[in-house]
Write an enzyme that holds these catalytic residues in place. Structure first.
Site, PDB file in Angstrom:
ATOM      1  N   ASN A   1      -4.269  -1.003   8.685  1.00  0.00           N
ATOM      2  CA  ASN A   1      -3.095   0.018   8.685  1.00  0.00           C
ATOM      3  C   ASN A   1      -3.343   0.459  10.508  1.00  0.00           C
ATOM      4  O   ASN A   1      -3.564   1.701   9.973  1.00  0.00           O
ATOM      5  CB  ASN A   1      -3.011   0.808   8.271  1.00  0.00           C
ATOM      6  CG  ASN A   1      -2.276   1.448   8.254  1.00  0.00           C
ATOM      7  OD1 ASN A   1      -0.344   1.163   8.869  1.00  0.00           O
ATOM      8  ND2 ASN A   1      -2.068   2.593   7.092  1.00  0.00           N
TER       9      ASN A   1
ATOM     10  N   CYS B   1       1.124   3.051  10.757  1.00  0.00           N
ATOM     11  CA  CYS B   1       1.084   4.119  10.047  1.00  0.00           C
ATOM     12  C   CYS B   1       2.346   5.327  10.909  1.00  0.00           C
ATOM     13  O   CYS B   1       1.146   5.686  11.782  1.00  0.00           O
ATOM     14  CB  CYS B   1       0.616   5.098   8.688  1.00  0.00           C
ATOM     15  SG  CYS B   1       0.754   6.403   8.450  1.00  0.00           S
TER      16      CYS B   1
ATOM     17  N   GLY C   1      11.555  -4.365   1.619  1.00  0.00           N
ATOM     18  CA  GLY C   1      12.997  -4.294   1.357  1.00  0.00           C
ATOM     19  C   GLY C   1      12.971  -4.923   0.584  1.00  0.00           C
ATOM     20  O   GLY C   1      14.079  -4.892  -0.002  1.00  0.00           O
TER      21      GLY C   1
ATOM     22  N   THR D   1       8.804  -0.483  -1.943  1.00  0.00           N
ATOM     23  CA  THR D   1       9.875   0.520  -2.924  1.00  0.00           C
ATOM     24  C   THR D   1      10.157   0.444  -3.402  1.00  0.00           C
ATOM     25  O   THR D   1      10.683   1.583  -4.612  1.00  0.00           O
ATOM     26  CB  THR D   1      11.080   1.143  -1.046  1.00  0.00           C
ATOM     27  OG1 THR D   1      10.302   1.968   0.086  1.00  0.00           O
ATOM     28  CG2 THR D   1      12.077   2.403  -1.978  1.00  0.00           C
TER      29      THR D   1
ATOM     30  N   GLY E   1       1.729  11.124   5.100  1.00  0.00           N
ATOM     31  CA  GLY E   1       0.402  11.245   5.437  1.00  0.00           C
ATOM     32  C   GLY E   1      -0.348  10.575   4.751  1.00  0.00           C
ATOM     33  O   GLY E   1      -1.647  10.917   5.130  1.00  0.00           O
ATOM     34  N   LEU E   2      -0.683   9.417   4.544  1.00  0.00           N
ATOM     35  CA  LEU E   2      -1.783   9.646   3.786  1.00  0.00           C
ATOM     36  C   LEU E   2      -2.745  10.296   3.087  1.00  0.00           C
ATOM     37  O   LEU E   2      -4.357   9.711   2.803  1.00  0.00           O
ATOM     38  CB  LEU E   2      -2.669   8.614   5.178  1.00  0.00           C
ATOM     39  CG  LEU E   2      -1.720   7.565   6.433  1.00  0.00           C
ATOM     40  CD1 LEU E   2      -2.857   7.449   7.463  1.00  0.00           C
ATOM     41  CD2 LEU E   2      -1.733   5.918   5.369  1.00  0.00           C
TER      42      LEU E   2
ATOM     43  N   SER F   1       1.129  -1.113  -0.246  1.00  0.00           N
ATOM     44  CA  SER F   1      -0.199  -0.021   0.034  1.00  0.00           C
ATOM     45  C   SER F   1       1.078   1.318   0.576  1.00  0.00           C
ATOM     46  O   SER F   1       1.758   1.195   0.744  1.00  0.00           O
ATOM     47  CB  SER F   1      -0.720  -0.142   1.518  1.00  0.00           C
ATOM     48  OG  SER F   1      -1.326   1.346   1.410  1.00  0.00           O
TER      49      SER F   1
ATOM     50  N   THR G   1       7.056   0.852   8.153  1.00  0.00           N
ATOM     51  CA  THR G   1       8.110   1.262   8.036  1.00  0.00           C
ATOM     52  C   THR G   1       8.739   1.364   9.253  1.00  0.00           C
ATOM     53  O   THR G   1       7.837   1.645  10.574  1.00  0.00           O
ATOM     54  CB  THR G   1       7.626   2.094   7.393  1.00  0.00           C
ATOM     55  OG1 THR G   1       6.606   3.577   7.926  1.00  0.00           O
ATOM     56  CG2 THR G   1       7.310   2.686   5.656  1.00  0.00           C
TER      57      THR G   1
ATOM     58  N   ASN H   1      -6.426  -0.965   2.304  1.00  0.00           N
ATOM     59  CA  ASN H   1      -5.684  -0.516   3.084  1.00  0.00           C
ATOM     60  C   ASN H   1      -6.539   0.650   3.664  1.00  0.00           C
ATOM     61  O   ASN H   1      -7.479   1.596   3.370  1.00  0.00           O
ATOM     62  CB  ASN H   1      -4.360   0.055   2.660  1.00  0.00           C
ATOM     63  CG  ASN H   1      -3.304   0.327   4.246  1.00  0.00           C
ATOM     64  OD1 ASN H   1      -4.099   1.175   4.329  1.00  0.00           O
ATOM     65  ND2 ASN H   1      -2.605  -0.117   4.695  1.00  0.00           N
TER      66      ASN H   1
END
Length: 299
Positions: A125, A128, A242, A264, A70-71, A19, A191, A97
């Site tokens: 989620n 976050c 990762g 990413t 920030g969504l 997401s 993260t 999500n």
């Protein structure tokens, strides 16, 4: 060869998108045959439209990146009335999500998504680190994590995946709490909270000062946490953090993940997901593996 099952989700292969890194899928359709993916997790969806945090909100770091988006999203009503009708035909599992600043918001969003026939699952989620209210606050305490999952479970009737934060003392305790509260699966890791400073300008790179660290730098931590959680719960685990190659994905699978999410790496190579699918197929052929489930959790 590559088919896996996450609760009631039948995946063509274990490769999904993470997401916030793949938009709503349609943005990548020129680069990726979306039907080849096990699933797409669309960007975080909240009760109201969000603009996200002020810029700058992304920064490159050694072997990774920091983000504090920030969504940013269109809100659940616009998703249901507009975005959903553009993507519901996609030949893959579409997972939304779901984020919120309160338990009521989580429940409201989940209930509306529950009515969409082409969405077989949500990813809750509670992890976050880039929002001021809600988000990670629900995911760092077992009692709060249990409460939000329990309430969402009352209004959401399809596959419920809960996304866990690594920013805790014991991720196993959180996993146990959400499993007991009714989660059908857990995904990890979100993260890691990080920070970077521009020494020439003498200020943080991000407007929010701190942000979420992702990319290859977090992979060893993510693999370790997936391995711990997979050995502690009975529900399926989805691994992320990762992943940039088939070899990376295989580490998570061998550690116990039923499926993986690629995040990413999509920013570096928009076709990386299908390349990972191809790599998994090649690995199975080279090693005489007829069913990828044979290697899941072998460590």
């Amino acid at each position: 060869m590559l088919e896996v099952k996450v609760h009631n989700l039948n995946l063509k292969n274990p490769v999904m998108t993470a997401s916030g890194t793949f938009g709503y899928g349609e943005e990548f359709s020129d680069f990726v045959d979306l039907s080849r993916l096990g699933g797409i997790v669309v960007k975080g969806t909240t009760g109201e439209r969000r603009q996200g945090n002020p810029y700058p909100r992304m920064a490159e770091t050694p072997s990774g990146m920091l983000n504090a988006v920030g969504l940013q999203n269109v809100g659940v009503d616009a998703f249901c009335s507009d975005v959903y009708h553009r993507i519901k035909h996609l030949d893959t599992n579409i997972i939304v999500n779901v984020s919120g600043s309160s338990i009521d918001e989580y429940c409201m969003v989940a209930e509306k998504i529950d009515n969409l026939d082409a969405i077989p699952a949500i990813e809750l989620n509670i992890s976050c680190p880039n929002v001021k209210k809600g988000g990670m606050g629900f995911g760092v305490d077992p009692a709060m994590a249990s409460q939000v999952v329990s309430e969402v479970r009352k209004v959401y009737h399809k596959t419920l995946i809960v996304k866990l934060t690594p920013n805790v003392t014991s991720i196993v305790d959180i996993a146990h709490a959400v499993e007991e509260a009714g989660a059908d699966s857990v995904s990890l890791i979100n993260t890691m909270l990080g920070m970077a400073i521009d020494v020439e300008k003498r200020r943080p790179y991000l407007s929010t000062i701190t942000g979420g660290l992702s990319g290859p730098a977090v992979k060893p931590v993510a693999v370790r946490m997936v391995w711990q959680v997979a050995h502690a719960v009975q529900i399926p685990v989805i691994g992320l953090g990762g992943i940039a190659s088939a070899s990376d994905a295989l580490e998570f699978l061998m550690a116990g993940a039923k499926a993986v999410q690629v995040g990413t790496a999509n920013f570096i190579d928009p076709a990386i997901t299908v390349k990972i699918v191809d790599g998994l197929e090649g690995y199975c052929r080279r090693h005489g593996i007829s069913d990828i489930n044979e290697i899941i959790g072998i460590i």
